[in-house]
Design a protein around this motif. Structure first.
Motif, PDB file in Angstrom:
ATOM      1  N   SER A  65      53.366 -61.607  14.391  1.00  0.00           N
ATOM      2  CA  SER A  65      53.490 -60.443  15.260  1.00  0.00           C
ATOM      3  C   SER A  65      53.627 -59.194  14.397  1.00  0.00           C
ATOM      4  CB  SER A  65      54.702 -60.593  16.189  1.00  0.00           C
ATOM      5  OG  SER A  65      55.882 -60.713  15.424  1.00  0.00           O
ATOM      6  N   GLU A 110      61.016 -65.709  15.497  1.00  0.00           N
ATOM      7  CA  GLU A 110      60.389 -64.442  15.124  1.00  0.00           C
ATOM      8  C   GLU A 110      59.596 -64.512  13.824  1.00  0.00           C
ATOM      9  OE1 GLU A 110      60.496 -61.761  17.156  1.00  0.00           O
ATOM     10  OE2 GLU A 110      61.527 -63.113  18.503  1.00  0.00           O
ATOM     11  N   PHE A 131      56.247 -55.416  26.781  1.00  0.00           N
ATOM     12  CA  PHE A 131      56.351 -55.756  25.366  1.00  0.00           C
ATOM     13  C   PHE A 131      57.733 -55.353  24.890  1.00  0.00           C
ATOM     14  CE2 PHE A 131      54.055 -51.886  26.297  1.00  0.00           C
ATOM     15  CZ  PHE A 131      54.901 -50.927  25.767  1.00  0.00           C
ATOM     16  N   ARG A 155      56.091 -53.664  19.963  1.00  0.00           N
ATOM     17  CA  ARG A 155      55.762 -54.957  19.379  1.00  0.00           C
ATOM     18  C   ARG A 155      54.428 -55.459  19.922  1.00  0.00           C
ATOM     19  NH1 ARG A 155      59.541 -59.674  17.765  1.00  0.00           N
ATOM     20  NH2 ARG A 155      57.963 -61.119  17.042  1.00  0.00           N
ATOM     21  N   THR A 156      53.653 -56.077  19.052  1.00  0.00           N
ATOM     22  CA  THR A 156      52.420 -56.722  19.460  1.00  0.00           C
ATOM     23  C   THR A 156      52.548 -58.214  19.176  1.00  0.00           C
ATOM     24  OG1 THR A 156      51.334 -56.457  17.314  1.00  0.00           O
ATOM     25  CG2 THR A 156      51.065 -54.673  18.900  1.00  0.00           C
ATOM     26  N   GLY A 157      51.818 -59.020  19.900  1.00  0.00           N
ATOM     27  CA  GLY A 157      51.896 -60.465  19.767  1.00  0.00           C
ATOM     28  C   GLY A 157      51.038 -61.035  18.658  1.00  0.00           C
ATOM     29  N   GLU A 158      50.504 -60.184  17.815  1.00  0.00           N
ATOM     30  CA  GLU A 158      49.723 -60.623  16.659  1.00  0.00           C
ATOM     31  C   GLU A 158      49.898 -59.610  15.547  1.00  0.00           C
ATOM     32  OE1 GLU A 158      45.585 -60.688  17.666  1.00  0.00           O
ATOM     33  OE2 GLU A 158      45.736 -58.838  18.766  1.00  0.00           O
ATOM     34  N   SER A 166      53.879 -65.845  10.966  1.00  0.00           N
ATOM     35  CA  SER A 166      54.460 -67.034  11.590  1.00  0.00           C
ATOM     36  C   SER A 166      54.874 -68.022  10.505  1.00  0.00           C
ATOM     37  CB  SER A 166      53.457 -67.685  12.541  1.00  0.00           C
ATOM     38  OG  SER A 166      52.430 -68.315  11.809  1.00  0.00           O
TER      39      SER A 166
END
Length: 180
Positions: free
Chosen positions: A84, A50, A19, A130-133, A75
């Motif tokens: 994110s 981003e 990540f 960082r997280t993807g959601e 988003s």
């Protein structure tokens, strides 16, 4: 404070984090800022993928001399749940990074010197993951010198991130008054 590094991290064993990580600048703990501190978040209108700008919208946690908070980057799709987040942990006194590791960067469930990342020939502890959601303020469970941050994401997932417990010497009674 400013973000001095934001990308995949190269760990001390030569592997990369799975990540993106952040490292923030650091002011001396002996010279706290006169009027507080701030951490610059990513501005709106970035031209990359981003999202539309970083925001801190959930309640931060002050715990053992640390500020723990999540930021979100929605988003561009206003109808979607995507986006994110960053799970950040910084020094409450000056907003800077710590000298010892605080976040588990290699996902082994232990916070130690193996969680430092290499930047320009020196190893630094990370200040954020960082997280993807999108996530919000984590729930915290602690024990044996490690805290586990439980986060729920915008897609319905549940993640667990290990962090160091911090300076627990500040817990409990700090002063008293004796009456005669």
């Amino acid at each position: 404070q400013t973000v001095i590094y934001e990308d995949d991290g190269v760990l001390s064993d030569g592997t990369s984090t799975e990540f993106k990580v952040r490292v923030v600048s650091n002011n001396s703990a002996n010279t706290p800022p006169a009027y507080g501190w701030r951490l610059k978040l990513l501005p709106p209108g970035r031209t990359d993928s981003e999202g539309t700008g970083e925001r801190a919208v959930s309640t931060p946690i002050l715990r053992n001399g640390r500020i723990i908070f999540a930021s979100i980057i929605p988003s561009d799709n206003v109808c979607g749940y995507g986006g994110s987040s960053w799970l950040m942990e910084v020094n409450a006194d000056n907003g800077g990074r710590f000298t010892a590791p605080t976040l588990d960067a290699n996902d082994d469930g232990v916070v130690d010197n193996l969680d430092m990342i290499l930047i320009d020939g020196e190893y630094y502890p990370i200040s954020g993951r960082r997280t993807g959601e999108m996530i919000k303020t984590p729930a915290i469970v602690s024990g044996d010198g490690v805290e586990f941050k439980y986060t729920s994401g915008s897609s319905g997932s549940l993640r667990v991130i290990a962090e160091s417990e911090g300076d627990t010497e500040l817990l409990g009674r700090q002063s008293w008054r004796q009456f005669q």
